[in-house]
Design a protein around this motif. Structure first.
Motif, short mmCIF file in Angstrom:
data_model
loop_
_atom_site.label_atom_id
_atom_site.label_comp_id
_atom_site.label_asym_id
_atom_site.label_seq_id
_atom_site.Cartn_x
_atom_site.Cartn_y
_atom_site.Cartn_z
N ALA A 17 2.89 3.67 7.94
CA ALA A 17 1.95 3.01 7.02
C ALA A 17 2.23 3.41 5.58
O ALA A 17 2.19 2.56 4.67
CB ALA A 17 0.52 3.36 7.41
N LEU A 18 2.52 4.67 5.35
CA LEU A 18 2.86 5.12 3.99
C LEU A 18 4.16 4.48 3.50
O LEU A 18 4.28 4.09 2.33
CB LEU A 18 2.97 6.64 3.95
CG LEU A 18 1.65 7.40 4.03
CD1 LEU A 18 1.92 8.89 4.13
CD2 LEU A 18 0.78 7.10 2.83
N ALA A 19 5.16 4.34 4.37
CA ALA A 19 6.43 3.74 3.99
C ALA A 19 6.25 2.27 3.61
O ALA A 19 6.82 1.78 2.62
CB ALA A 19 7.45 3.89 5.11
N VAL A 20 5.47 1.52 4.39
CA VAL A 20 5.20 0.10 4.10
C VAL A 20 4.47 -0.02 2.77
O VAL A 20 4.79 -0.89 1.94
CB VAL A 20 4.41 -0.55 5.25
CG1 VAL A 20 3.88 -1.92 4.86
CG2 VAL A 20 5.28 -0.65 6.48
N ALA A 21 3.49 0.84 2.52
CA ALA A 21 2.74 0.78 1.26
C ALA A 21 3.66 1.09 0.08
O ALA A 21 3.60 0.43 -0.97
CB ALA A 21 1.58 1.76 1.30
N ALA A 22 4.54 2.06 0.22
CA ALA A 22 5.46 2.42 -0.87
C ALA A 22 6.44 1.29 -1.13
O ALA A 22 6.73 0.94 -2.29
CB ALA A 22 6.20 3.71 -0.52
N ALA A 23 6.98 0.66 -0.08
CA ALA A 23 7.94 -0.45 -0.24
C ALA A 23 7.26 -1.64 -0.90
O ALA A 23 7.82 -2.28 -1.80
CB ALA A 23 8.53 -0.84 1.11
N GLY A 24 6.04 -1.95 -0.47
CA GLY A 24 5.31 -3.08 -1.06
C GLY A 24 4.99 -2.83 -2.52
O GLY A 24 5.10 -3.73 -3.37
N GLY A 25 4.58 -1.64 -2.85
CA GLY A 25 4.28 -1.31 -4.25
C GLY A 25 5.52 -1.38 -5.12
O GLY A 25 5.47 -1.89 -6.25
N THR A 26 6.65 -0.90 -4.61
CA THR A 26 7.90 -0.96 -5.37
C THR A 26 8.32 -2.40 -5.61
O THR A 26 8.74 -2.78 -6.71
CB THR A 26 9.01 -0.19 -4.61
OG1 THR A 26 8.58 1.14 -4.39
CG2 THR A 26 10.31 -0.19 -5.39
N TRP A 27 8.20 -3.25 -4.59
CA TRP A 27 8.58 -4.66 -4.70
C TRP A 27 7.71 -5.36 -5.75
O TRP A 27 8.22 -6.12 -6.58
CB TRP A 27 8.44 -5.33 -3.33
CG TRP A 27 8.75 -6.79 -3.35
CD1 TRP A 27 9.96 -7.37 -3.47
CD2 TRP A 27 7.79 -7.84 -3.24
NE1 TRP A 27 9.84 -8.73 -3.46
CE2 TRP A 27 8.50 -9.04 -3.31
CE3 TRP A 27 6.41 -7.88 -3.08
CZ2 TRP A 27 7.87 -10.29 -3.23
CZ3 TRP A 27 5.81 -9.11 -3.00
CH2 TRP A 27 6.53 -10.30 -3.08
N LEU A 28 6.37 -5.10 -5.73
CA LEU A 28 5.48 -5.73 -6.70
C LEU A 28 5.79 -5.26 -8.13
O LEU A 28 5.80 -6.07 -9.07
CB LEU A 28 4.02 -5.42 -6.36
CG LEU A 28 3.42 -6.17 -5.18
CD1 LEU A 28 2.01 -5.66 -4.89
CD2 LEU A 28 3.39 -7.67 -5.46
N LEU A 29 6.04 -3.98 -8.32
CA LEU A 29 6.39 -3.48 -9.65
C LEU A 29 7.71 -4.06 -10.13
O LEU A 29 7.87 -4.40 -11.32
CB LEU A 29 6.46 -1.95 -9.64
CG LEU A 29 5.11 -1.22 -9.56
CD1 LEU A 29 5.33 0.28 -9.43
CD2 LEU A 29 4.25 -1.53 -10.76
N HIS A 30 8.68 -4.24 -9.24
CA HIS A 30 9.97 -4.82 -9.60
C HIS A 30 9.81 -6.27 -10.06
O HIS A 30 10.40 -6.70 -11.06
CB HIS A 30 10.94 -4.70 -8.42
CG HIS A 30 12.30 -5.22 -8.71
ND1 HIS A 30 13.15 -4.60 -9.60
CD2 HIS A 30 12.99 -6.29 -8.22
CE1 HIS A 30 14.28 -5.27 -9.67
NE2 HIS A 30 14.20 -6.32 -8.82
N ARG A 31 9.01 -7.07 -9.33
CA ARG A 31 8.76 -8.47 -9.70
C ARG A 31 8.09 -8.57 -11.05
O ARG A 31 8.41 -9.43 -11.87
CB ARG A 31 7.87 -9.15 -8.64
CG ARG A 31 8.67 -9.57 -7.42
CD ARG A 31 7.86 -10.44 -6.52
NE ARG A 31 7.54 -11.70 -7.18
CZ ARG A 31 6.71 -12.59 -6.72
NH1 ARG A 31 6.07 -12.36 -5.60
NH2 ARG A 31 6.47 -13.71 -7.37
#
Length: 181
Positions: A160-174
């Protein structure tokens, strides 16, 4: 007025705590040569052991005690090396009800002494055994304990922590590229 009430309440609390912690002394005034006894502790919980001391009997007296009022029955006091006191013990039955009970000690010379024992639902510090308690097992604080006993819950928490970190990184990148969110 408030200060007076506060000081009075504090004084009463200190006095009652001192009475609970001190040994109980009693004396019978109805017979000649009456002495005193000491109960330690004076306030106990059911199941506790009580020690009874007296220095009022002669060295060659047979000394007996009666804790029948609290349900413990008769007990014997034997001479001790401590200042010639006679010392005896009895156990308050686990079924004893809260209240004040009269404990009686008699010397074979005719002296009769009494003292009051207070039984409460909670024990005082003096009557509790001093034993070390060691915790066992893990702390139950919820899902995700890294050292917890359940590896499935630990893996679910890490995922769950890994999915949250990946999603946050993707949103910040966009957002940084200007794609809009």
């Amino acid at each position: 007025m408030r200060t007076a009430r506060l000081l009075t309440g504090t004084a009463l609390a200190v006095a009652s705590a001192a009475l609970c912690a001190a040994p109980a002394y009693g004396a019978a005034g109805d017979e000649a040569g009456a002495g005193s006894i000491e109960l330690y502790p004076a306030t106990v919980a059911p199941g506790a052991e009580v020690t009874v001391n007296t220095a009022s009997c002669e060295a060659d007296d047979a000394v007996s005690g009666d804790a029948g009022a609290v349900g413990a029955g008769r007990f014997t006091l034997i001479p001790s090396a401590h200042e010639g006191d006679a010392v005896g013990r009895f156990e308050v039955p686990p079924s004893a009800q809260p209240g004040t009970y009269e404990i009686v000690v008699r010397c074979s010379g005719g002296t009769r002494m009494t003292g009051d024992l207070v039984v409460t639902l909670t024990s005082t510090e003096e009557s509790r055994p001093q034993t070390q308690v060691h915790p066992r097992g893990s702390v139950k604080t919820g899902v995700g304990g890294a050292l917890g006993p359940d590896p499935v819950q630990t893996a679910a928490g890490v995922a769950a922590l890994a999915v949250a970190a990946a999603g946050g990184t993707w949103l910040l990148h966009r957002r940084a590229r200007g794609d809009g969110i």
